[in-house]
Scaffold this motif. Structure first.
Motif, PDB file in Angstrom:
ATOM      1  N   MET A   1       0.843  -1.178   0.000  1.00  0.00           N
ATOM      2  CA  MET A   1       0.000   0.000   0.000  1.00  0.00           C
ATOM      3  C   MET A   1       0.892   1.247   0.000  1.00  0.00           C
ATOM      4  O   MET A   1       2.038   1.204   0.409  1.00  0.00           O
ATOM      5  CB  MET A   1      -0.897  -0.034   1.239  1.00  0.00           C
ATOM      6  CG  MET A   1      -2.082   0.888   1.146  1.00  0.00           C
ATOM      7  SD  MET A   1      -3.190   0.719  -0.269  1.00  0.00           S
ATOM      8  CE  MET A   1      -3.811  -0.921  -0.075  1.00  0.00           C
ATOM      9  N   ASP A   3       1.584   4.840   1.569  1.00  0.00           N
ATOM     10  CA  ASP A   3       1.254   5.751   2.667  1.00  0.00           C
ATOM     11  C   ASP A   3       1.419   7.192   2.172  1.00  0.00           C
ATOM     12  O   ASP A   3       1.863   7.441   1.049  1.00  0.00           O
ATOM     13  CB  ASP A   3       2.087   5.456   3.916  1.00  0.00           C
ATOM     14  CG  ASP A   3       3.576   5.701   3.739  1.00  0.00           C
ATOM     15  OD1 ASP A   3       3.981   6.417   2.793  1.00  0.00           O
ATOM     16  OD2 ASP A   3       4.346   5.173   4.547  1.00  0.00           O
ATOM     17  N   LYS A  22      -5.690   9.517   0.333  1.00  0.00           N
ATOM     18  CA  LYS A  22      -5.381   8.148   0.722  1.00  0.00           C
ATOM     19  C   LYS A  22      -5.507   7.219  -0.470  1.00  0.00           C
ATOM     20  O   LYS A  22      -6.348   7.429  -1.347  1.00  0.00           O
ATOM     21  CB  LYS A  22      -6.385   7.719   1.790  1.00  0.00           C
ATOM     22  CG  LYS A  22      -6.177   6.342   2.359  1.00  0.00           C
ATOM     23  CD  LYS A  22      -7.353   5.855   3.198  1.00  0.00           C
ATOM     24  CE  LYS A  22      -7.474   6.604   4.491  1.00  0.00           C
ATOM     25  NZ  LYS A  22      -8.509   6.032   5.384  1.00  0.00           N
ATOM     26  N   VAL A  23      -4.665   6.189  -0.497  1.00  0.00           N
ATOM     27  CA  VAL A  23      -4.808   5.107  -1.470  1.00  0.00           C
ATOM     28  C   VAL A  23      -5.566   3.988  -0.760  1.00  0.00           C
ATOM     29  O   VAL A  23      -5.121   3.490   0.278  1.00  0.00           O
ATOM     30  CB  VAL A  23      -3.438   4.620  -1.981  1.00  0.00           C
ATOM     31  CG1 VAL A  23      -3.597   3.404  -2.879  1.00  0.00           C
ATOM     32  CG2 VAL A  23      -2.726   5.742  -2.727  1.00  0.00           C
ATOM     33  N   ASP A  25      -6.756   1.118  -2.473  1.00  0.00           N
ATOM     34  CA  ASP A  25      -6.425  -0.172  -3.078  1.00  0.00           C
ATOM     35  C   ASP A  25      -5.544   0.104  -4.282  1.00  0.00           C
ATOM     36  O   ASP A  25      -5.719   1.111  -4.972  1.00  0.00           O
ATOM     37  CB  ASP A  25      -7.707  -0.903  -3.513  1.00  0.00           C
ATOM     38  CG  ASP A  25      -7.440  -2.299  -4.033  1.00  0.00           C
ATOM     39  OD1 ASP A  25      -6.626  -3.023  -3.417  1.00  0.00           O
ATOM     40  OD2 ASP A  25      -8.043  -2.672  -5.053  1.00  0.00           O
ATOM     41  N   ILE A  26      -4.607  -0.798  -4.528  1.00  0.00           N
ATOM     42  CA  ILE A  26      -3.749  -0.662  -5.702  1.00  0.00           C
ATOM     43  C   ILE A  26      -3.418  -2.047  -6.228  1.00  0.00           C
ATOM     44  O   ILE A  26      -3.140  -2.968  -5.452  1.00  0.00           O
ATOM     45  CB  ILE A  26      -2.467   0.151  -5.380  1.00  0.00           C
ATOM     46  CG1 ILE A  26      -1.645   0.399  -6.645  1.00  0.00           C
ATOM     47  CG2 ILE A  26      -1.654  -0.496  -4.279  1.00  0.00           C
ATOM     48  CD1 ILE A  26      -0.545   1.434  -6.474  1.00  0.00           C
ATOM     49  N   ILE A  32      -6.032   1.434  -9.544  1.00  0.00           N
ATOM     50  CA  ILE A  32      -5.859   2.071  -8.246  1.00  0.00           C
ATOM     51  C   ILE A  32      -7.198   2.672  -7.806  1.00  0.00           C
ATOM     52  O   ILE A  32      -8.002   3.092  -8.649  1.00  0.00           O
ATOM     53  CB  ILE A  32      -4.766   3.165  -8.289  1.00  0.00           C
ATOM     54  CG1 ILE A  32      -4.387   3.635  -6.884  1.00  0.00           C
ATOM     55  CG2 ILE A  32      -5.183   4.328  -9.166  1.00  0.00           C
ATOM     56  CD1 ILE A  32      -3.117   4.494  -6.837  1.00  0.00           C
ATOM     57  N   THR A  34      -8.422   5.581  -4.993  1.00  0.00           N
ATOM     58  CA  THR A  34      -7.953   6.604  -4.064  1.00  0.00           C
ATOM     59  C   THR A  34      -9.153   7.325  -3.438  1.00  0.00           C
ATOM     60  O   THR A  34     -10.279   7.204  -3.920  1.00  0.00           O
ATOM     61  CB  THR A  34      -7.054   7.640  -4.768  1.00  0.00           C
ATOM     62  OG1 THR A  34      -7.816   8.313  -5.778  1.00  0.00           O
ATOM     63  CG2 THR A  34      -5.831   6.979  -5.390  1.00  0.00           C
TER      64      THR A  34
END
Length: 158
Positions: A1, A3, A22-23, A25-26, A32, A34
């Motif tokens: 992930m 940060d 914030k991310v 899921d990738i 991706i 966000t």
């Protein structure tokens, strides 16, 4: 992930134009998700007079698109970060088609951007995706082209 520190390292944006919080899921190299929470303290609301109607606080579509595009930039830069650093590259959203804005976004809404890189073409990418508030679709992009160019080739038109 990813940060927040890595997010700041991957794309050159800083306050007040860093529009990804914030991310979520990738899945490199092609997907991706966000998040961006729109707040009442966004610079775009600074000049709104007291007593303005609710519609005056609709988040500008250009900033919605920029926030979505920054998600794609994060994914792309994570994929090519060593190459980009060597070239001192800058990213540009060059064109977008099939954009739809379904409903306004207001302070207090949290945007969830889903971005897919559909194709890598040299120093360019073709992306598509959507933005949601909760489970409600607020915008979509059928086709967007982003390009990477050496920073010394990027100039502002006057």
């Amino acid at each position: 992930m990813i940060d927040y520190a890595e997010l700041r390292e991957l794309i050159p944006h800083a306050h007040p134009i860093l529009l990804v919080d914030k991310v979520l899921d990738i899945a490199p190299p092609d997907r991706i998700t966000t998040a961006k929470t729109v707040t009442g303290s966004e610079p775009c609301y600074a000049g709104i007079a007291p007593g303005a109607p609710t519609r005056a606080f609709a988040y500008p579509p250009a900033l919605l698109m920029e926030s979505w595009g920054q998600g794609g930039a994060l994914l792309w830069m994570r994929h090519v970060k060593s190459q980009a650093r060597e070239r001192n590259g800058g990213l540009i959203l060059a064109a977008a088609r099939g954009m739809e804005f379904r409903r306004p976004v207001y302070p207090g809404d949290t945007l969830r951007h889903e971005v897919r890189i559909d194709q890598f073409v040299g120093d360019n990418v073709i992306m598509s995706g959507e933005s949601y508030v909760d489970d409600e679709l607020v915008s979509k992009v059928d086709y967007a082209i982003a390009v990477m160019r050496p920073s010394n080739e990027l100039t502002w038109a006057s």
